[in-house]
Design a protein around this motif. Structure first.
Motif, PDB file in Angstrom:
ATOM      1  N   SER A 138       0.819  -1.207   0.000  1.00 28.53           N
ATOM      2  CA  SER A 138       0.000   0.000   0.000  1.00 28.53           C
ATOM      3  C   SER A 138       0.856   1.261   0.000  1.00 28.53           C
ATOM      4  O   SER A 138       0.369   2.327  -0.341  1.00 28.53           O
ATOM      5  CB  SER A 138      -0.922  -0.001   1.222  1.00 28.53           C
ATOM      6  OG  SER A 138      -0.146  -0.041   2.407  1.00 28.53           O
ATOM      7  N   GLN A 139       2.111   1.146   0.399  1.00 32.12           N
ATOM      8  CA  GLN A 139       2.992   2.300   0.476  1.00 32.12           C
ATOM      9  C   GLN A 139       3.863   2.390  -0.786  1.00 32.12           C
ATOM     10  O   GLN A 139       4.217   1.380  -1.371  1.00 32.12           O
ATOM     11  CB  GLN A 139       3.905   2.185   1.704  1.00 32.12           C
ATOM     12  CG  GLN A 139       3.165   2.033   3.012  1.00 32.12           C
ATOM     13  CD  GLN A 139       2.302   3.240   3.333  1.00 32.12           C
ATOM     14  OE1 GLN A 139       2.667   4.369   3.062  1.00 32.12           O
ATOM     15  NE2 GLN A 139       1.140   2.998   3.898  1.00 32.12           N
ATOM     16  N   PRO A 140       4.246   3.596  -1.181  1.00 33.85           N
ATOM     17  CA  PRO A 140       5.126   3.737  -2.345  1.00 33.85           C
ATOM     18  C   PRO A 140       6.538   3.250  -2.017  1.00 33.85           C
ATOM     19  O   PRO A 140       6.971   3.320  -0.867  1.00 33.85           O
ATOM     20  CB  PRO A 140       5.122   5.243  -2.602  1.00 33.85           C
ATOM     21  CG  PRO A 140       4.788   5.854  -1.289  1.00 33.85           C
ATOM     22  CD  PRO A 140       3.883   4.880  -0.594  1.00 33.85           C
ATOM     23  N   SER A 141       7.240   2.756  -3.009  1.00 31.59           N
ATOM     24  CA  SER A 141       8.623   2.328  -2.805  1.00 31.59           C
ATOM     25  C   SER A 141       9.541   3.549  -2.830  1.00 31.59           C
ATOM     26  O   SER A 141       9.186   4.602  -3.373  1.00 31.59           O
ATOM     27  CB  SER A 141       9.041   1.343  -3.886  1.00 31.59           C
ATOM     28  OG  SER A 141       9.197   2.006  -5.120  1.00 31.59           O
ATOM     29  N   ALA A 142      10.727   3.383  -2.273  1.00 33.57           N
ATOM     30  CA  ALA A 142      11.708   4.468  -2.281  1.00 33.57           C
ATOM     31  C   ALA A 142      12.074   4.846  -3.717  1.00 33.57           C
ATOM     32  O   ALA A 142      12.268   6.023  -4.018  1.00 33.57           O
ATOM     33  CB  ALA A 142      12.949   4.057  -1.493  1.00 33.57           C
ATOM     34  N   ASN A 143      12.147   3.864  -4.615  1.00 39.86           N
ATOM     35  CA  ASN A 143      12.473   4.162  -6.011  1.00 39.86           C
ATOM     36  C   ASN A 143      11.373   4.971  -6.694  1.00 39.86           C
ATOM     37  O   ASN A 143      11.654   5.831  -7.519  1.00 39.86           O
ATOM     38  CB  ASN A 143      12.743   2.882  -6.795  1.00 39.86           C
ATOM     39  CG  ASN A 143      14.103   2.306  -6.484  1.00 39.86           C
ATOM     40  OD1 ASN A 143      15.007   3.006  -6.059  1.00 39.86           O
ATOM     41  ND2 ASN A 143      14.255   1.018  -6.701  1.00 39.86           N
ATOM     42  N   HIS A 144      10.125   4.691  -6.350  1.00 42.54           N
ATOM     43  CA  HIS A 144       9.006   5.473  -6.893  1.00 42.54           C
ATOM     44  C   HIS A 144       9.124   6.922  -6.437  1.00 42.54           C
ATOM     45  O   HIS A 144       8.987   7.855  -7.230  1.00 42.54           O
ATOM     46  CB  HIS A 144       7.681   4.851  -6.447  1.00 42.54           C
ATOM     47  CG  HIS A 144       6.471   5.543  -6.987  1.00 42.54           C
ATOM     48  ND1 HIS A 144       5.206   5.083  -6.759  1.00 42.54           N
ATOM     49  CD2 HIS A 144       6.303   6.675  -7.719  1.00 42.54           C
ATOM     50  CE1 HIS A 144       4.323   5.883  -7.334  1.00 42.54           C
ATOM     51  NE2 HIS A 144       4.965   6.860  -7.919  1.00 42.54           N
ATOM     52  N   ILE A 145       9.402   7.113  -5.160  1.00 41.27           N
ATOM     53  CA  ILE A 145       9.550   8.470  -4.623  1.00 41.27           C
ATOM     54  C   ILE A 145      10.726   9.173  -5.288  1.00 41.27           C
ATOM     55  O   ILE A 145      10.624  10.337  -5.686  1.00 41.27           O
ATOM     56  CB  ILE A 145       9.751   8.432  -3.091  1.00 41.27           C
ATOM     57  CG1 ILE A 145       8.531   7.789  -2.420  1.00 41.27           C
ATOM     58  CG2 ILE A 145      10.013   9.830  -2.538  1.00 41.27           C
ATOM     59  CD1 ILE A 145       8.781   7.363  -0.996  1.00 41.27           C
ATOM     60  N   LEU A 146      11.825   8.437  -5.429  1.00 47.70           N
ATOM     61  CA  LEU A 146      13.016   9.010  -6.066  1.00 47.70           C
ATOM     62  C   LEU A 146      12.721   9.431  -7.501  1.00 47.70           C
ATOM     63  O   LEU A 146      13.079  10.529  -7.922  1.00 47.70           O
ATOM     64  CB  LEU A 146      14.154   7.991  -6.024  1.00 47.70           C
ATOM     65  CG  LEU A 146      15.494   8.416  -6.586  1.00 47.70           C
ATOM     66  CD1 LEU A 146      16.031   9.641  -5.854  1.00 47.70           C
ATOM     67  CD2 LEU A 146      16.481   7.261  -6.504  1.00 47.70           C
ATOM     68  N   ALA A 147      12.035   8.573  -8.246  1.00 51.85           N
ATOM     69  CA  ALA A 147      11.689   8.909  -9.632  1.00 51.85           C
ATOM     70  C   ALA A 147      10.796  10.143  -9.681  1.00 51.85           C
ATOM     71  O   ALA A 147      11.010  11.044 -10.496  1.00 51.85           O
ATOM     72  CB  ALA A 147      10.997   7.723 -10.306  1.00 51.85           C
ATOM     73  N   ALA A 148       9.798  10.203  -8.796  1.00 54.30           N
ATOM     74  CA  ALA A 148       8.887  11.357  -8.773  1.00 54.30           C
ATOM     75  C   ALA A 148       9.648  12.624  -8.409  1.00 54.30           C
ATOM     76  O   ALA A 148       9.448  13.681  -9.021  1.00 54.30           O
ATOM     77  CB  ALA A 148       7.750  11.097  -7.778  1.00 54.30           C
ATOM     78  N   ARG A 149      10.525  12.510  -7.433  1.00 53.21           N
ATOM     79  CA  ARG A 149      11.303  13.669  -6.999  1.00 53.21           C
ATOM     80  C   ARG A 149      12.212  14.175  -8.110  1.00 53.21           C
ATOM     81  O   ARG A 149      12.289  15.371  -8.376  1.00 53.21           O
ATOM     82  CB  ARG A 149      12.120  13.285  -5.773  1.00 53.21           C
ATOM     83  CG  ARG A 149      12.813  14.455  -5.174  1.00 53.21           C
ATOM     84  CD  ARG A 149      13.171  14.199  -3.730  1.00 53.21           C
ATOM     85  NE  ARG A 149      14.043  15.273  -3.341  1.00 53.21           N
ATOM     86  CZ  ARG A 149      15.344  15.138  -3.163  1.00 53.21           C
ATOM     87  NH1 ARG A 149      15.912  13.972  -3.294  1.00 53.21           N
ATOM     88  NH2 ARG A 149      16.067  16.175  -2.838  1.00 53.21           N
ATOM     89  N   LEU A 150      12.916  13.262  -8.759  1.00 53.46           N
ATOM     90  CA  LEU A 150      13.838  13.661  -9.816  1.00 53.46           C
ATOM     91  C   LEU A 150      13.103  14.143 -11.065  1.00 53.46           C
ATOM     92  O   LEU A 150      13.644  14.919 -11.844  1.00 53.46           O
ATOM     93  CB  LEU A 150      14.802  12.521 -10.142  1.00 53.46           C
ATOM     94  CG  LEU A 150      15.799  12.201  -9.020  1.00 53.46           C
ATOM     95  CD1 LEU A 150      16.582  10.927  -9.325  1.00 53.46           C
ATOM     96  CD2 LEU A 150      16.730  13.366  -8.748  1.00 53.46           C
ATOM     97  N   ALA A 151      11.856  13.685 -11.233  1.00 52.29           N
ATOM     98  CA  ALA A 151      11.044  14.157 -12.364  1.00 52.29           C
ATOM     99  C   ALA A 151      10.453  15.537 -12.092  1.00 52.29           C
ATOM    100  O   ALA A 151       9.903  16.169 -12.987  1.00 52.29           O
ATOM    101  CB  ALA A 151       9.912  13.171 -12.651  1.00 52.29           C
ATOM    102  N   GLY A 152      10.566  15.998 -10.838  1.00 51.71           N
ATOM    103  CA  GLY A 152       9.972  17.286 -10.476  1.00 51.71           C
ATOM    104  C   GLY A 152       8.464  17.193 -10.339  1.00 51.71           C
ATOM    105  O   GLY A 152       7.749  18.179 -10.492  1.00 51.71           O
ATOM    106  N   SER A 153       7.979  16.002 -10.022  1.00 48.74           N
ATOM    107  CA  SER A 153       6.541  15.769  -9.925  1.00 48.74           C
ATOM    108  C   SER A 153       5.945  16.438  -8.690  1.00 48.74           C
ATOM    109  O   SER A 153       6.528  16.386  -7.607  1.00 48.74           O
ATOM    110  CB  SER A 153       6.277  14.262  -9.864  1.00 48.74           C
ATOM    111  OG  SER A 153       4.928  14.011  -9.553  1.00 48.74           O
ATOM    112  N   PRO A 154       4.764  17.006  -8.835  1.00 53.51           N
ATOM    113  CA  PRO A 154       4.084  17.562  -7.663  1.00 53.51           C
ATOM    114  C   PRO A 154       3.664  16.473  -6.670  1.00 53.51           C
ATOM    115  O   PRO A 154       3.362  16.772  -5.519  1.00 53.51           O
ATOM    116  CB  PRO A 154       2.868  18.282  -8.258  1.00 53.51           C
ATOM    117  CG  PRO A 154       2.688  17.715  -9.614  1.00 53.51           C
ATOM    118  CD  PRO A 154       4.019  17.222 -10.069  1.00 53.51           C
ATOM    119  N   GLU A 155       3.659  15.223  -7.097  1.00 52.36           N
ATOM    120  CA  GLU A 155       3.275  14.111  -6.223  1.00 52.36           C
ATOM    121  C   GLU A 155       4.407  13.657  -5.301  1.00 52.36           C
ATOM    122  O   GLU A 155       4.177  12.906  -4.359  1.00 52.36           O
ATOM    123  CB  GLU A 155       2.826  12.904  -7.070  1.00 52.36           C
ATOM    124  CG  GLU A 155       1.616  13.168  -7.928  1.00 52.36           C
ATOM    125  CD  GLU A 155       0.391  13.488  -7.088  1.00 52.36           C
ATOM    126  OE1 GLU A 155       0.167  12.815  -6.068  1.00 52.36           O
ATOM    127  OE2 GLU A 155      -0.323  14.432  -7.454  1.00 52.36           O
TER     128      GLU A 155
END
Length: 192
Positions: A138-155
């Motif tokens: 149910s929780q996001p993975s660290a890699n998902h967060i890293l990808a979103a962060r590096l993509a500049g995603s508002p999520e």
């Protein structure tokens, strides 16, 4: 057996013994051998080169094996051979690279070229892959967060907060600190 046959038999045995080794070992054989050597290497360049030679041999015999190519790309990246690693990941990307490989490919691109539009689009593609496939828990993975962060995603911030309240994710302070690092520091942490 007559003496002329013995001479011919000896010649055949000698040719077989000195000829190139033919191996029908499966890709897993090379994967296991190279991984063991790389783990034992602990930064020893000569040993890492030995592991690379094993991956190269495996890929000569099994050029289409994605696990061998992906593992070689990871080893090359850890050795600072970013262009070679990216070439392997580019080849895999054409046939459906896994999300972690996609993320490494983007980080290599950014490490080599900087924070370009191309790198940002690459990260956005990885983030979209995580969203499309969903998370196993149910929780996001660290890699998902890293990808979103590096993509500049508002999520990215919401994903990080969700991860931090998770009992397993939030308990890992090293990963938590890495996810808060400045962009360049983060990239250089993975790819010195």
């Amino acid at each position: 057996m007559n003496p002329s046959n013995i001479g011919s038999l000896s010649l055949v045995v000698l040719l077989l013994a000195t000829g190139p080794a033919v191996s029908d070992e499966p890709p897993e054989h090379y994967q296991e051998r190279a991984s063991a050597v790389a783990i034992e290497a602990m930064g020893d360049t000569r040993q890492l080169e030995n592991a690379l030679a094993i991956y190269n041999e495996g890929l000569e015999r099994h050029p289409d094996d994605p696990e061998l190519r992906s593992s070689r790309a990871n080893l090359l990246a850890s050795m600072g051979r970013y262009e070679q690693a990216k070439r392997d990941l580019d080849a895999l990307h054409e046939n459906g690279l896994h999300k972690e490989g996609m993320l490494l490919r983007c980080m290599l691109l950014e490490r080599m070229e900087g924070t370009t539009d191309n790198a940002m689009a690459c990260y956005a593609e990885v983030e979209a892959a995580y969203v499309m496939t969903g998370e196993t828990g149910s929780q996001p993975s660290a890699n998902h967060i890293l990808a979103a962060r590096l993509a500049g995603s508002p999520e990215a911030e919401a994903l990080l907060q969700e991860w931090q309240v998770d009992e397993e994710g939030g308990q890992d302070p090293i990963v938590g600190e890495m996810l808060k690092m400045e962009r360049e520091e983060l990239i250089r942490k993975f790819l010195p």
